[in-house]
Write a protein that holds these residues in place. Sequence first.
Motif, short mmCIF file in Angstrom:
data_model
loop_
_atom_site.label_atom_id
_atom_site.label_comp_id
_atom_site.label_asym_id
_atom_site.label_seq_id
_atom_site.Cartn_x
_atom_site.Cartn_y
_atom_site.Cartn_z
N GLU A 1 24.59 0.75 124.52
CA GLU A 1 25.56 1.57 123.79
C GLU A 1 25.88 2.86 124.55
N ASP B 1 35.86 0.84 123.48
CA ASP B 1 35.27 -0.49 123.63
C ASP B 1 35.54 -1.13 124.99
N HIS C 1 35.92 -5.18 128.96
CA HIS C 1 35.61 -5.02 127.54
C HIS C 1 34.12 -5.01 127.24
N LYS C 2 33.78 -4.29 126.20
CA LYS C 2 32.38 -4.13 125.78
C LYS C 2 31.73 -5.47 125.48
N GLU C 3 32.42 -6.34 124.77
CA GLU C 3 31.84 -7.65 124.42
C GLU C 3 31.59 -8.50 125.67
N THR C 4 32.42 -8.31 126.69
CA THR C 4 32.21 -9.03 127.95
C THR C 4 30.96 -8.52 128.66
N ARG D 1 28.45 -7.07 127.29
CA ARG D 1 27.27 -7.51 126.50
C ARG D 1 26.89 -8.95 126.88
N ALA D 2 27.87 -9.80 127.08
CA ALA D 2 27.61 -11.21 127.41
C ALA D 2 27.08 -11.37 128.83
N VAL E 1 28.38 -14.97 129.85
CA VAL E 1 29.72 -14.78 130.39
C VAL E 1 29.89 -15.52 131.72
#
Length: 255
Positions: free
Chosen positions: A168, A180, A225-228, A230-231, A237
């Motif tokens: 974070e 994000d 992107h943040k979700e990327t 994270r993966a 990813v």
Amino acid sequence: MASKSVDTAGNYFTYISTEMQVRIPSGRLPPFMARFGGKPLVLALTAVLLPVVRSGGKLKEEPSMADVYNSELTPLQQHAAFFDRNKDGTIYPSETYEGLRAIGCGVAVSAVGADFINSFVGPKTVPENVKAPAFKFPIYVKNIQKGKHGSDTDAYDTHGRFVPQKFEEIFKKHAHTRPDALTSKELDELLQSNREPKDLKGWVGAFGEWKLIYSLCKDKEGFLHKETVRAIYDGSVIVKLEQERNEAEELAKKK
């Protein structure tokens, strides 16, 4: 230490070691074994019976590096496992190269990347009881956490586990344009802020990793992107990147 003997009456062949003593009636020995004092039997007992005794009567198998996949992997191990193409628990430079090519890296980038990654990370991950092949620099998935470099985000802890708070912080500190996502400039800021003094290898490692991630995973507007991100930490990813590349190749063949 071990010794063998035949009693004076020639009735028994005896094999004695620090582990066990075995006495077998000489009449039951095949002639060629009895003739040579039971030497072939000694070798057989050493290779077969002693492991059984040590394991309490059950045949004990030699540990395998692939055993790492028999238990739950840490996020860092999951990430590394993508490059273990044959899932034997070790990653050789050829597998790192193959993995990089699979996610869309060019020949030159994959070749240089494989050499750097394995030569830098591999020696750190060699188990204590293992002698790694000379100049091949295998990476051992079991000990991948030992290959962590400095000047990084610390989103993996020393055991290879994911640390949500550190993840974070990446976006709280450096995502100025969007909360994000990161731009290329913001990524440079992240790399600069994480640099540790006199840690050239760490700088190079972090720079190479993040720039590669950005080039492969940014969107059309240049946002990572943040979700990327994270993966990336659990390797999902890069699995997705390989799948998308394979699908694109199959589609191209049909046209």
